[in-house]
Design a protein around this motif. Structure first.
Motif, PDB file in Angstrom:
ATOM      1  N   GLU A 177       0.836  -1.203   0.000  1.00  0.00           N
ATOM      2  CA  GLU A 177       0.000   0.000   0.000  1.00  0.00           C
ATOM      3  C   GLU A 177       0.876   1.260   0.000  1.00  0.00           C
ATOM      4  O   GLU A 177       0.557   2.251  -0.675  1.00  0.00           O
ATOM      5  N   ARG A 178       1.965   1.218   0.740  1.00  0.00           N
ATOM      6  CA  ARG A 178       2.865   2.366   0.759  1.00  0.00           C
ATOM      7  C   ARG A 178       3.496   2.601  -0.610  1.00  0.00           C
ATOM      8  O   ARG A 178       3.622   3.750  -1.066  1.00  0.00           O
ATOM      9  N   VAL A 179       3.890   1.526  -1.268  1.00  0.00           N
ATOM     10  CA  VAL A 179       4.507   1.655  -2.594  1.00  0.00           C
ATOM     11  C   VAL A 179       3.522   2.257  -3.583  1.00  0.00           C
ATOM     12  O   VAL A 179       3.889   3.130  -4.402  1.00  0.00           O
ATOM     13  N   ALA A 180       2.270   1.820  -3.529  1.00  0.00           N
ATOM     14  CA  ALA A 180       1.267   2.358  -4.449  1.00  0.00           C
ATOM     15  C   ALA A 180       1.104   3.861  -4.234  1.00  0.00           C
ATOM     16  O   ALA A 180       1.035   4.637  -5.208  1.00  0.00           O
ATOM     17  N   ARG A 181       1.042   4.275  -2.989  1.00  0.00           N
ATOM     18  CA  ARG A 181       0.905   5.710  -2.720  1.00  0.00           C
ATOM     19  C   ARG A 181       2.177   6.456  -3.127  1.00  0.00           C
ATOM     20  O   ARG A 181       2.114   7.568  -3.651  1.00  0.00           O
ATOM     21  N   ALA A 182       3.332   5.852  -2.892  1.00  0.00           N
ATOM     22  CA  ALA A 182       4.597   6.489  -3.266  1.00  0.00           C
ATOM     23  C   ALA A 182       4.639   6.771  -4.761  1.00  0.00           C
ATOM     24  O   ALA A 182       5.050   7.866  -5.194  1.00  0.00           O
ATOM     25  N   ARG A 183       4.234   5.818  -5.564  1.00  0.00           N
ATOM     26  CA  ARG A 183       4.267   6.003  -7.020  1.00  0.00           C
ATOM     27  C   ARG A 183       3.288   7.076  -7.466  1.00  0.00           C
ATOM     28  O   ARG A 183       3.587   7.867  -8.376  1.00  0.00           O
ATOM     29  N   SER A 184       2.129   7.136  -6.810  1.00  0.00           N
ATOM     30  CA  SER A 184       1.151   8.167  -7.144  1.00  0.00           C
ATOM     31  C   SER A 184       1.694   9.561  -6.815  1.00  0.00           C
ATOM     32  O   SER A 184       1.585  10.501  -7.624  1.00  0.00           O
ATOM     33  N   LEU A 185       2.291   9.701  -5.630  1.00  0.00           N
ATOM     34  CA  LEU A 185       2.844  10.990  -5.231  1.00  0.00           C
ATOM     35  C   LEU A 185       4.032  11.391  -6.100  1.00  0.00           C
ATOM     36  O   LEU A 185       4.213  12.574  -6.409  1.00  0.00           O
ATOM     37  N   TYR A 186       4.817  10.422  -6.506  1.00  0.00           N
ATOM     38  CA  TYR A 186       5.985  10.683  -7.366  1.00  0.00           C
ATOM     39  C   TYR A 186       5.527  11.271  -8.697  1.00  0.00           C
ATOM     40  O   TYR A 186       6.095  12.256  -9.204  1.00  0.00           O
ATOM     41  N   ARG A 187       4.469  10.674  -9.262  1.00  0.00           N
ATOM     42  CA  ARG A 187       3.931  11.203 -10.534  1.00  0.00           C
ATOM     43  C   ARG A 187       3.336  12.591 -10.313  1.00  0.00           C
ATOM     44  O   ARG A 187       3.502  13.486 -11.157  1.00  0.00           O
ATOM     45  N   ARG A 188       2.657  12.773  -9.197  1.00  0.00           N
ATOM     46  CA  ARG A 188       2.051  14.076  -8.909  1.00  0.00           C
ATOM     47  C   ARG A 188       3.121  15.165  -8.787  1.00  0.00           C
ATOM     48  O   ARG A 188       2.874  16.336  -9.106  1.00  0.00           O
ATOM     49  N   ALA A 189       4.297  14.775  -8.331  1.00  0.00           N
ATOM     50  CA  ALA A 189       5.402  15.730  -8.194  1.00  0.00           C
ATOM     51  C   ALA A 189       6.070  16.044  -9.528  1.00  0.00           C
ATOM     52  O   ALA A 189       6.974  16.882  -9.585  1.00  0.00           O
ATOM     53  N   GLY A 190       5.639  15.368 -10.607  1.00  0.00           N
ATOM     54  CA  GLY A 190       6.150  15.680 -11.942  1.00  0.00           C
ATOM     55  C   GLY A 190       7.229  14.762 -12.448  1.00  0.00           C
ATOM     56  O   GLY A 190       7.885  15.066 -13.455  1.00  0.00           O
TER      57      GLY A 190
END
Length: 528
Positions: free
Chosen positions: A350-363
């Protein structure tokens, strides 16, 4: 004049002590000590490598016994006022410096004034922010004479505080050790060298070979010299933990500073009871430089980097000595319920999924990956951890990581200046077993705020904790401050420490204690 005086002068006081002390030994205790100490100026010390040595060279008003319990040092007793803001310490009679000169209360006060003077730039001065006028003196807004410490007579030292604080525990820190000011005036920065350093502890400085070792010898003028059983102590520079282990196995060291990451069952099988592992009041984290791109004004990116690290894997396969995964900055302490990241109870998937989402959101993406530098000081454990973190960031997010390994003094300077750092090895070893000790550095722009974290809400919560009228209320506000810091993702908590040493069987008096401090004066070598 006594007929024995010329004899004592001829053979030397130290030799006389060796003959008269019932336990005296000419043996040398060989200790691993990690990196080269950055300084032996007690007021400027900011790391374990100098702190270990300084606790043998000096003694404060209060000290610790082998088990870490507070006991009288230079002061034979002390009292505190009903409001907890005035502390009075009564010195032992007949205190002397290692050169034989008398040591009295006015000299202790003068040393404190030097510690807080702006020119000294003492890195731990901010831990004494409860001391009256300490901040103003260090900032140069008041003269040192306005510091809240005084000597009404030759054997009394009085401290005035602006709030209740654990002053006796703070007085065990090197910044509170008395420095011999005539040597500072005469020799400047060279007052810390052999032949010029004058101290007041169980040992005195005999030799310092840079990048090799520091040799101490028993101080015959120490007030408890007859109870010091080891004649000499040699602190060895042992930056490479694997090499330190080899030196221990070869018989070159009695005590190691640490133990390199290796499978624990194999180490126990090889060393048995010589391997000492115990709980330790310390937290290891990675810090972000919040004053410069790409991590400034990028909380989503910082959170993504934190989420991508599998802490359970780190403590099982990289550190491996019983460390516990950390999701906050303050380790478990009596009476304190530590804060945690909001996703601490989620699975790593679950943490990895959120990490990837936030990484994309950061550009960032596979086509536009983040390139970041992770800086750490020379050490086998730190190198292994940095490699593991870099691999997790690469495999989970596609981050390109440059690892930067630096010698300790260079690393400390770069981390403090916040000019070229991006991500860096951080962490905190408790100076006192108090949650505030792990948070205070983030509340100012002092030399210990390596991230540059600047938040009025955090400072407000610290101030409310300081003004609290009960321990429960104080801890609640400290927890709120810790939670705010975690929510900002200013640092990446990784694990809570254990202390780990190899200790030869003939070493006696080495006791586990929460702050992992082991003054040589309490030890002896069986059979020596």
């Amino acid at each position: 004049m006594s007929r024995t005086t010329p004899i004592l002068q001829r053979i030397g006081l130290a030799l006389w002590l060796a003959f008269t002390s019932p336990w005296a030994s000419a043996a040398t205790l060989e200790r691993g000590n990690g990196p080269e100490p950055s300084t032996l100026d007690a007021h400027r010390c900011q790391e374990l490598a100098c702190g270990n040595i300084l606790r043998d060279l000096y003694e404060g008003l209060v000290t610790e016994d082998a088990g870490g319990r507070l006991v009288p040092g230079m002061a034979e007793r002390w009292t505190v006022s009903a409001d907890g803001r005035t502390w009075t310490f009564r010195l032992r009679p007949g205190l002397r410096w290692s050169n034989g000169e008398a040591l009295d209360a006015p000299q202790v006060v003068a040393s404190f004034r030097r510690a807080f003077a702006p020119a000294t730039a003492a890195p731990f001065a901010e831990l004494f922010d409860a001391l009256a006028n300490a901040r103003e003196v260090q900032a140069g807004r008041m003269p040192p004479e306005r510091l809240g410490v005084s000597a009404p007579d030759a054997r009394t030292v009085v401290f005035r505080l602006t709030r209740s604080a654990p002053l006796p525990a703070l007085l065990t820190l090197p910044i509170a050790f008395p420095v011999y000011l005539p040597a500072v005036e005469r020799h400047g920065a060279q007052h810390t060298r052999p032949g010029t350093l004058v101290s007041n502890g169980a040992y005195r400085l005999a030799a310092w070979t840079p990048q090799a070792n520091v040799l101490l010898e028993r101080n015959p003028h120490f007030h408890a010299a007859r109870a010091v059983r080891i004649g000499r102590v040699r602190f060895h520079v042992t930056e490479d933990a694997a090499a330190e282990l080899q030196r221990f196995a070869a018989g070159d060291l009695h005590i190691t500073e640490t133990v390199p990451p290796q499978p624990l069952p194999a180490l126990r099988a090889r060393f048995g009871g010589q391997l000492r592992i115990s709980p330790y009041v310390g937290a290891f984290w990675l810090g972000f430089n919040l004053t410069r791109p790409p991590l400034r004004d990028a909380p989503a990116l910082r959170e993504a980097l934190s989420l991508a690290i599998d802490r359970d894997l780190l403590v099982r396969h990289v550190t491996g000595f019983g460390e516990r995964p950390a999701y906050g900055l303050v380790p478990p302490l009596p009476g304190y319920v530590p804060a945690r990241t909001v996703w601490a109870t989620r699975t790593q998937a679950e943490r990895v999924a959120r990490a990837r989402s936030l990484y994309r959101r950061a550009g960032y993406s596979a086509a536009n990956p983040l390139t970041i530098e992770l800086r750490y000081n020379t050490s086998t454990p730190h190198r292994r951890l940095a490699l593991a973190v870099a691999a997790m960031w690469r495999d989970t997010l596609g981050v390109r990581v440059r690892l930067r390994n630096e010698e300790w003094k260079v690393f400390v300077g770069n981390r403090r200046q916040r000019a070229i750092t991006q991500v860096f090895r951080g962490g905190w070893i408790g100076d006192v077993a108090d949650p505030r000790n792990f948070l205070a550095a983030f509340g100012s722009d002092g030399p210990l705020n390596w991230t540059g974290y600047d938040d009025a809400g955090f400072r407000e919560r610290l101030a409310k904790a300081d003004a609290a009228r009960s321990e429960a209320a104080r801890n609640a506000w400290l927890r709120a401050a810790e939670q705010r810091l975690l929510n900002a993702h200013a640092v990446v908590p990784l694990y809570f420490y254990t202390s780990k040493h190899l200790v030869k069987p003939q070493v006696r008096g080495f006791e586990a204690n929460p702050l992992d401090r082991h003054a040589s004066r309490w030890m002896w070598l069986e059979g020596e």
